[in-house]
Design a protein around this motif. Sequence first.
Motif, PDB file in Angstrom:
ATOM      1  N   GLY A 142       0.799  -1.217   0.000  1.00 17.07           N
ATOM      2  CA  GLY A 142       0.000   0.000   0.000  1.00 17.07           C
ATOM      3  C   GLY A 142       0.831   1.266   0.000  1.00 17.07           C
ATOM      4  O   GLY A 142       0.304   2.350  -0.290  1.00 17.07           O
ATOM      5  N   TYR A 173       2.418   2.830  -4.228  1.00 14.90           N
ATOM      6  CA  TYR A 173       1.795   3.490  -5.364  1.00 14.90           C
ATOM      7  C   TYR A 173       1.863   5.014  -5.283  1.00 14.90           C
ATOM      8  O   TYR A 173       2.005   5.696  -6.302  1.00 14.90           O
ATOM      9  CB  TYR A 173       0.342   3.028  -5.485  1.00 14.90           C
ATOM     10  N   ARG A 225      -3.939   0.662  -8.056  1.00 15.05           N
ATOM     11  CA  ARG A 225      -4.381   1.350  -6.838  1.00 15.05           C
ATOM     12  C   ARG A 225      -5.799   0.934  -6.461  1.00 15.05           C
ATOM     13  O   ARG A 225      -6.155   0.934  -5.276  1.00 15.05           O
ATOM     14  CB  ARG A 225      -4.303   2.859  -7.007  1.00 15.05           C
ATOM     15  N   GLN A 232      -5.536  -2.035  -4.234  1.00 19.62           N
ATOM     16  CA  GLN A 232      -4.537  -1.877  -3.171  1.00 19.62           C
ATOM     17  C   GLN A 232      -4.886  -2.730  -1.950  1.00 19.62           C
ATOM     18  O   GLN A 232      -4.026  -3.429  -1.405  1.00 19.62           O
ATOM     19  CB  GLN A 232      -4.429  -0.405  -2.769  1.00 19.62           C
ATOM     20  N   HIS A 255      -4.238  -6.316  -2.590  1.00 12.60           N
ATOM     21  CA  HIS A 255      -2.798  -6.580  -2.663  1.00 12.60           C
ATOM     22  C   HIS A 255      -2.192  -6.689  -1.266  1.00 12.60           C
ATOM     23  O   HIS A 255      -1.347  -7.562  -1.014  1.00 12.60           O
ATOM     24  CB  HIS A 255      -2.106  -5.461  -3.455  1.00 12.60           C
TER      25      HIS A 255
END
Length: 768
Positions: free
Chosen positions: A36, A39, A70, A73, A76
Amino acid sequence: MSGHLHGVVQTTRTDPSRVLEEIKRQTLEQLGGLPGTLYGPIEEALKADSLKGDGRNHHFEDQAALWVLRQQQASHVMAFRQHVGLGFEAFRSPGSAVGGLGGSPLQLVGEQQLAFDLDGERLTEALEQRYLRPLEMLDGRLKMLSQAIGAPAGANPSGPYRLVRAFTALYSDAQVNESLRLRLFRQYEFELSRVLGDLYARINNLLATAGYGVGMAGGAAPNAPARAAEERRDRNTLDDVFDTVPHREAAASVPHDYNGAPGAGYGGDPRAAHAGAGYGAQQQASQADVAAMASELAELRSQLHAWREGLIKAGGLPPTHQQPQRSMAPRRELRVEEVLGMASLLQPEPPDAYARALAVSGRLGETIRDQLYDGARRLGFNPDQTCFSAEEDDAIDLVALLFDSLFRNHALQDRARRVYARLVMPYVKVALTDNAVFVKREHPARRLLDAITEACEGNDGETPQDRDLLERASEISQRIVCDYNEDLAVFELAHAELDAMLAQHRRRIELQEQRAAKATYGRERLGAARSQADQAVRERIGESRLTQAVADFIATPWRHHLVQVMLRENDDPKRRAQAMALGDALVMADKLAAENRGRELADQLLALQPIIVQCLASSGLDDSAAQHGMAGLVRALSTPDKERSEHPLPSASDIEEDVAEERRLYLASGSAQVAHDPLLAERMRQLEPGDWLRLTNIQGETIAVKVAWVSPLTSRFLLVNRRGVRALVASAEELAILAASGRLLVGAERTAFDEAMRQVRRHLDRVI
């Protein structure tokens, strides 16, 4: 009372499953949110590149792909945490498939996945190389942890390989072009570099304090017979050389300076020696090096004995049972393990007694012995029937002399005294078990003391950065007190943490030195310009009889204009010659006025008007004021019989107050007239930037100073303290005078520990 001495290395360990869970928790806490954080910086970099681009780079493709990433995010971050967690499950059960990352090794791999794998391999190699030392220690401890769990040794779940594989697994199905992929890897590497050092230090510390890593030898007890036999077989290590007669006696002392030579344990007890020597791999030493070291050690030990006996005879140490003298009734010498137990009992207690002793030179050794005998009573030993061995006396005295030298010679503030007082007993334990601390420059305990001294020396906490540095040094000293239990890894981890903070501090010091050099050079240029301008004024006023207006103009506006030209446009000979010609022209104009040559005077003043106005403007006058000043000059010259007289010459420029203060502090009045030794001055001229000296002021306070810069204008030396602050600017002749008076010592050591040991040896030589 338990039959096991407190402080001796034990094999009791925390439950391995709980330790592994704690490592997992700390790893996820530190690294779980990394995806996080990638990006935002990449987006900012893409925006900056698009603004300064030439139109041929289509950053919108990267921005579009990044926008898609994004949006995912949160997923991820969750996937990354899951992959890292699977690494810990794989470590717990290496045979299971739960920890696998990626698919079957026989499946076809796409071009994008292949590119990610190749970049991941390069990043893994870079990280493993960067954190080689902590990873080696961590692998050894994790191996012991896996043995305790009862599983085969698995891959480090928080190592670079697992972390990079977890990262590449996130983008296996994402549409990421080459440019964005490279940016992702660079940003991920940057984010890892910010946290991995601290994370590995924490995990190593956690494992060490939980009992995994004591001795770092596969988990065997330090006193195991097999290990003792192995030590006796390896005759190339200093531990074994010093454990044999004739070097056993020499092993208890310390050379003042030995270039990184490895050390050995105190006395002839291989168990006590190995408690400290278990740190890292044993190093090889040639027979010549060993012989030289043994000679140094024996010499210093004999000096210590002579010094102690001299103090007893002189009444400096009363011959009681608490002092190291051997003439009393026979007593049993305490074993190293017993003294370690006393030291471990005292280690967590308040360090007030040591802090008070550091305030009085020569009291620390006595205080250490008093405290150890108090610990002996609490452990059931009778001080009337026991005494310290010669090796233990040497260890206590060396630590006392070392700390006393550090506190006396390194400009440490009173607020740093408690930091050092906390470390006294841990360093006594180090000295008892590992003689290498005094001879091996890379020893972790030695490096930590250097770092703490660097953080505290001259630090009065004026700035937030300095206060943070003092607080971190205090926290680390407290951590050593809490965590040190004969495992030197605690010192190494603490040093790594403090050194990372000091790296920024050193950069600030470097900038401070550069600013001091620039400021000093600017002052020298200004002083040289003023001297040349004063000389020019004297040459034009001299014995000439001038009107008051012309003399005032030459002495003030013209002199100021001349200084400005020399400073700003000294490389332009035309401008310099023009400024000089103005002074000559004004003297000539006054002469024409005195001779009543009005037409020539008028032509002269008309020609000079632009230059005179420009000269007045350089003094800060606007155009109107400059014209008014020109008119006053013309009025004064328009009367041929105007009174003309000789005018006083300008005095020498005053020295700046701060420069005068430092000269009063270090240079006696009239030092310029004091004769100096030409040979000593020539030796001073050979000093180069980076050389360390020890400088003593008029009041007798000594500080370490470094040659930061040599002036290309005057060849004077800029000396700065360890904080990068200017201490003194002096010529080679002035340094020679200081050296001849004993207030300048050339060749100080770069590190605080080396310099302290040098001072200890000088003290013993001087006393004996």
